[in-house]
Design a protein around this motif. Structure first.
Motif, PDB file in Angstrom:
ATOM      1  N   VAL A   1       0.828  -1.210   0.000  1.00 34.46           N
ATOM      2  CA  VAL A   1       0.000   0.000   0.000  1.00 34.46           C
ATOM      3  C   VAL A   1       0.862   1.260   0.000  1.00 34.46           C
ATOM      4  N   ASP A   2       0.334   2.279  -0.612  1.00 38.22           N
ATOM      5  CA  ASP A   2       0.830   3.637  -0.423  1.00 38.22           C
ATOM      6  C   ASP A   2      -0.418   4.519  -0.409  1.00 38.22           C
ATOM      7  N   PRO A   3      -0.992   4.706   0.792  1.00 38.20           N
ATOM      8  CA  PRO A   3      -2.291   5.397   0.893  1.00 38.20           C
ATOM      9  C   PRO A   3      -2.222   6.806   0.311  1.00 38.20           C
ATOM     10  N   LEU A   4      -1.082   7.439   0.491  1.00 37.83           N
ATOM     11  CA  LEU A   4      -0.866   8.741  -0.149  1.00 37.83           C
ATOM     12  C   LEU A   4       0.509   8.722  -0.783  1.00 37.83           C
ATOM     13  N   GLU A   5       0.539   8.501  -2.082  1.00 36.81           N
ATOM     14  CA  GLU A   5       1.807   8.511  -2.810  1.00 36.81           C
ATOM     15  C   GLU A   5       2.008   9.943  -3.321  1.00 36.81           C
ATOM     16  N   GLY A   6       2.847  10.678  -2.571  1.00 36.75           N
ATOM     17  CA  GLY A   6       3.071  12.092  -2.919  1.00 36.75           C
ATOM     18  C   GLY A   6       2.555  13.025  -1.836  1.00 36.75           C
TER      19      GLY A   6
END
Ligand code: VTB
Ligand code: MG
Ligand code: MG
Length: 323
Positions: free
Chosen positions: A85-90
């Protein structure tokens, strides 16, 4: 991998995107990240899977949620999956209201995702038409020529995405000398990596050094889409080298092919735009609620679904806010 899960996972990235979009431009990257993580975590637990986070928000002692090793899903009898997972990439992108932030996840059968540690990875990514035409160790000029030929373009018509970092000074100037066009991005190399597989996205190649976890997440999509990606971890300390060995990489600097990063085609990739980007539109709030733009891809069949969703927030006041 059950196909119903594609829609379930789309809901998961939608919830994370909706939650963090509230923080756009407010200068608080941690709040945006926490909101995405909490919403993603809550939505996972409505799905009948036995998931284990293998790429997540950090180790157990440093991340309260979606840490590596954490179990997600309802559990009872569901399929056993590894989840990246990357719930917020950036995070910086959202904090500043720039373009290209996404909420993203990849799920695969147990043991099929490389457990990439949190370090750098050198990457080169192209879509299906240029698969077989790149090599991470080839001179950049050679890669550009070969990709241009495969795409039936001039090098001058290529569009290469590179993270805007001092470490890419040489790479950028060599691309410029070769005549290629470049999009320098402030952050977020997953979305442009995936965009290489969409001929009308305006991205032909993504290259340079970014996060290894992001590399594996992008590899999951590229694997489903039939593109090519090569990576090489960049351990910077002896401790990082030891971590690579501990996860089974005898040579930490060996070239990682798609098969090394994502095994088999039992994979689902889902991403929802948070701010507008080359692949996905960002979250828009209207008087009716909120609109999200999601892509879900299944490895087994290669089906790509773009989901344009209207969320009636008045009927679901908690959607995208955790639960
Ligand atoms: C990379 C890239 C990510 O952060 O991890 C980057 O893969 C961090 O690089 O997409 P720096 O240490 O040079 O800032 C992102 O851009 C965003 O998470
Ligand atoms: Mg993140
Ligand atoms: Mg990230």
């Amino acid at each position: 991998m059950y196909r119903e899960l594609a829609l379930e996972f789309a809901r998961v990235t939608e919830a994370a995107a909706l939650a963090s979009a509230r923080w756009m431009g407010r200068g608080d990257k941690n709040a945006a990240d926490d909101a995405a993580t909490e919403a993603m975590r809550a939505m996972f637990d409505t799905i009948n899977i036995r998931g284990t986070v293998v790429i997540g928000e950090g180790e157990m002692d440093e991340a309260p949620m979606l840490y590596i090793g954490e179990k997600v899903g309802l559990g009872n009898g569901g399929i056993e999956l590894d989840i990246a997972v990357d719930p917020l990439e950036g995070t910086n992108i959202v904090a500043k209201g720039l373009s290209g932030a996404i909420a993203v996840l990849a799920a695969a059968h147990k043991g099929c995702l490389l457990h990439a540690p949190d370090m750098y990875m050198n990457k080169i990514v192209v879509g299906p038409e240029a698969a077989g035409c790149i090599h991470i160790d080839a001179p950049v000029e050679e890669n550009l020529n070969n990709v241009a030929k495969a795409l039936g373009k001039e090098v001058e018509q290529l569009s290469v995405v590179i993270l805007d970092r001092p470490r890419h000074h040489d790479l950028i100037s060599r691309c410029r000398t070769a005549g290629a066009r470049i999009q320098l991005i402030t952050d977020g190399d997953v979305a442009p990596a995936v965009a290489t597989a969409f001929p009308d996205s305006g991205v032909d190649i993504m290259m340079g050094i970014g996060g290894a976890p992001e590399g594996v997440i992008a590899a999951a999509a590229i694997r489903c889409l039939g593109g090519e990606m090569q990576g090489r971890l960049v351990p910077e300390t002896e401790e990082e080298e030891a971590r690579c060995r501990a996860m089974g990489l005898e040579d930490p600097r060996k070239i990682l092919l798609l098969d090394d990063m994502v095994r088999g085609d039992g994979v689902i990739f889902a991403a929802t735009g948070i701010t507008d980007g080359s692949l996905l539109k960002g979250v828009k709030f209207t008087s009716q609620g909120a609109r999200t733009h999601t892509v879900v891809i299944r490895g087994r069949t290669g089906t790509i679904r773009f989901i344009d969703a209207l969320h009636r927030l008045d009927k679901k006041p908690n959607f995208g806010r955790g639960r």
